[in-house]
Design an enzyme around this catalytic site. Structure first.
Site, PDB file in Angstrom:
ATOM      1  N   HIS A   1      62.121  26.190   8.790  1.00 59.82           N
ATOM      2  CA  HIS A   1      62.153  25.226   9.893  1.00 59.82           C
ATOM      3  C   HIS A   1      62.336  23.804   9.353  1.00 59.82           C
ATOM      4  CE1 HIS A   1      59.412  28.259  12.156  1.00 59.82           C
ATOM      5  NE2 HIS A   1      60.607  28.336  12.699  1.00 59.82           N
TER       6      HIS A   1
ATOM      7  N   LYS B   1      54.644  36.115  23.347  1.00 54.61           N
ATOM      8  CA  LYS B   1      54.048  36.173  22.004  1.00 54.61           C
ATOM      9  C   LYS B   1      52.580  35.772  22.057  1.00 54.61           C
ATOM     10  CE  LYS B   1      58.291  35.142  19.392  1.00 54.61           C
ATOM     11  NZ  LYS B   1      58.963  34.187  18.500  1.00 54.61           N
TER      12      LYS B   1
ATOM     13  N   ARG C   1      69.785  32.502  11.480  1.00 52.91           N
ATOM     14  CA  ARG C   1      69.651  33.203  10.208  1.00 52.91           C
ATOM     15  C   ARG C   1      70.634  34.368  10.146  1.00 52.91           C
ATOM     16  NH1 ARG C   1      63.422  33.596  11.212  1.00 52.91           N
ATOM     17  NH2 ARG C   1      64.442  33.667  13.219  1.00 52.91           N
TER      18      ARG C   1
ATOM     19  N   SER D   1      58.438  33.069  10.663  1.00 52.29           N
ATOM     20  CA  SER D   1      56.992  32.899  10.893  1.00 52.29           C
ATOM     21  C   SER D   1      56.310  34.261  10.892  1.00 52.29           C
ATOM     22  CB  SER D   1      56.739  32.207  12.237  1.00 52.29           C
ATOM     23  OG  SER D   1      57.311  30.931  12.249  1.00 52.29           O
TER      24      SER D   1
HETATM   25  P1  ADP Z   1      61.453  31.066  18.649  1.00 48.86           P
HETATM   26  O1  ADP Z   1      60.229  31.780  19.135  1.00 48.86           O
HETATM   27  O2  ADP Z   1      62.066  30.168  19.633  1.00 48.86           O
HETATM   28  O3  ADP Z   1      62.478  31.969  18.016  1.00 48.86           O
HETATM   29  P2  ADP Z   1      60.786  30.138  16.001  1.00 48.86           P
HETATM   30  O4  ADP Z   1      59.648  29.258  15.672  1.00 48.86           O
HETATM   31  O5  ADP Z   1      60.729  31.523  15.483  1.00 48.86           O
HETATM   32  O6  ADP Z   1      60.884  30.067  17.570  1.00 48.86           O
HETATM   33  O7  ADP Z   1      62.145  29.489  15.534  1.00 48.86           O
HETATM   34  C1  ADP Z   1      62.568  28.246  16.013  1.00 48.86           C
HETATM   35  C2  ADP Z   1      64.014  28.042  15.614  1.00 48.86           C
HETATM   36  O8  ADP Z   1      64.121  27.954  14.200  1.00 48.86           O
HETATM   37  C3  ADP Z   1      64.941  29.176  16.034  1.00 48.86           C
HETATM   38  O9  ADP Z   1      66.192  28.628  16.383  1.00 48.86           O
HETATM   39  C4  ADP Z   1      65.060  30.019  14.794  1.00 48.86           C
HETATM   40  O10 ADP Z   1      66.267  30.767  14.750  1.00 48.86           O
HETATM   41  C5  ADP Z   1      65.046  28.914  13.740  1.00 48.86           C
HETATM   42  N1  ADP Z   1      64.602  29.406  12.452  1.00 48.86           N
HETATM   43  C6  ADP Z   1      63.463  30.067  12.152  1.00 48.86           C
HETATM   44  N2  ADP Z   1      63.395  30.348  10.842  1.00 48.86           N
HETATM   45  C7  ADP Z   1      64.527  29.839  10.274  1.00 48.86           C
HETATM   46  C8  ADP Z   1      65.067  29.827   8.940  1.00 48.86           C
HETATM   47  N3  ADP Z   1      64.428  30.390   7.924  1.00 48.86           N
HETATM   48  N4  ADP Z   1      66.271  29.230   8.765  1.00 48.86           N
HETATM   49  C9  ADP Z   1      66.914  28.672   9.807  1.00 48.86           C
HETATM   50  N5  ADP Z   1      66.485  28.657  11.072  1.00 48.86           N
HETATM   51  C10 ADP Z   1      65.297  29.240  11.311  1.00 48.86           C
END
Ligand code: ADP
Length: 166
Positions: A17, A41, A90, A128
């Site tokens: 992130h 979630k 990703r 996460s």
């Molecule tokens: P959500 O529940 O909306 O998917 P996340 O916290 O999992 O929220 O992710 C927020 C954003 O960050 C999403 O667009 C996700 O694809 C992106 N993201 C999460 N991990 C990575 C990573 N390792 N590299 C690039 N983007 C990421």
């Protein structure tokens, strides 16, 4: 002034992130990170905790701010005088979900654009949920989360693991 919103659950924030925040913040005047309530979630950290962790993790980026919301993302974006949503991508599996979401947003609010940033290769496998799983079983997450948050995230995951084995 170009203002972009980067929404997500961030439960918890990872180095993947932060990489997106650093890169996106250099493209816009202001980047607003928005923690949202995802009804599907069951979070490890509550909203206030996630906001606090994000603030700590982005202290080094001057044009970033952190906020939270529980309503419609499109309303939040317009309320902040923004028209841009930034999401990270990703794998192909992210694409399916993000593609649908972006089209849904376009249908409701055509003036809002969703912009995608490709993950950096070193974070392509970081999520996460993966971090939570790894830390619960005693795995080392030190390379995957911001260093100042390592202790708190590790401890919370271990507490969760301990509760599950009761
Ligand atoms: P959500 O529940 O909306 O998917 P996340 O916290 O999992 O929220 O992710 C927020 C954003 O960050 C999403 O667009 C996700 O694809 C992106 N993201 C999460 N991990 C990575 C990573 N390792 N590299 C690039 N983007 C990421």
């Amino acid at each position: 002034m170009k203002i972009a919103v980067c929404p997500g659950s961030f439960d918890p924030v990872t180095n993947g992130h932060v990489d997106i925040f650093e890169r996106a913040s250099s493209m816009y005047d202001r980047l607003i990170i928005a923690v949202f309530r995802n009804p599907g979630k069951n979070p490890l950290f509550n909203m206030d905790e996630r906001v606090r962790l994000l603030k700590q993790a982005t202290q080094h980026i001057p044009n970033v701010e952190v906020d939270s919301f529980s309503g419609l993302l499109t309303d939040f974006v317009l309320q902040k005088d923004s028209r841009i949503i930034v999401r990270g991508l990703r794998a192909l599996s992210d694409f399916e979900y993000e593609f649908q979401r972006a089209l849904l947003i376009k249908c409701v609010r055509p003036e809002i654009e969703t912009v995608f940033m490709m993950t950096s290769s070193e974070y392509s496998f970081v999520s996460s949920s993966g971090i939570k799983e790894l830390a619960q079983f005693g795995g080392d997450i030190s390379k995957l989360v911001p260093p100042m948050l390592y202790d708190e995230i590790t401890q919370r995951c271990r507490e969760l693991a301990a509760r599950k084995t009761l």
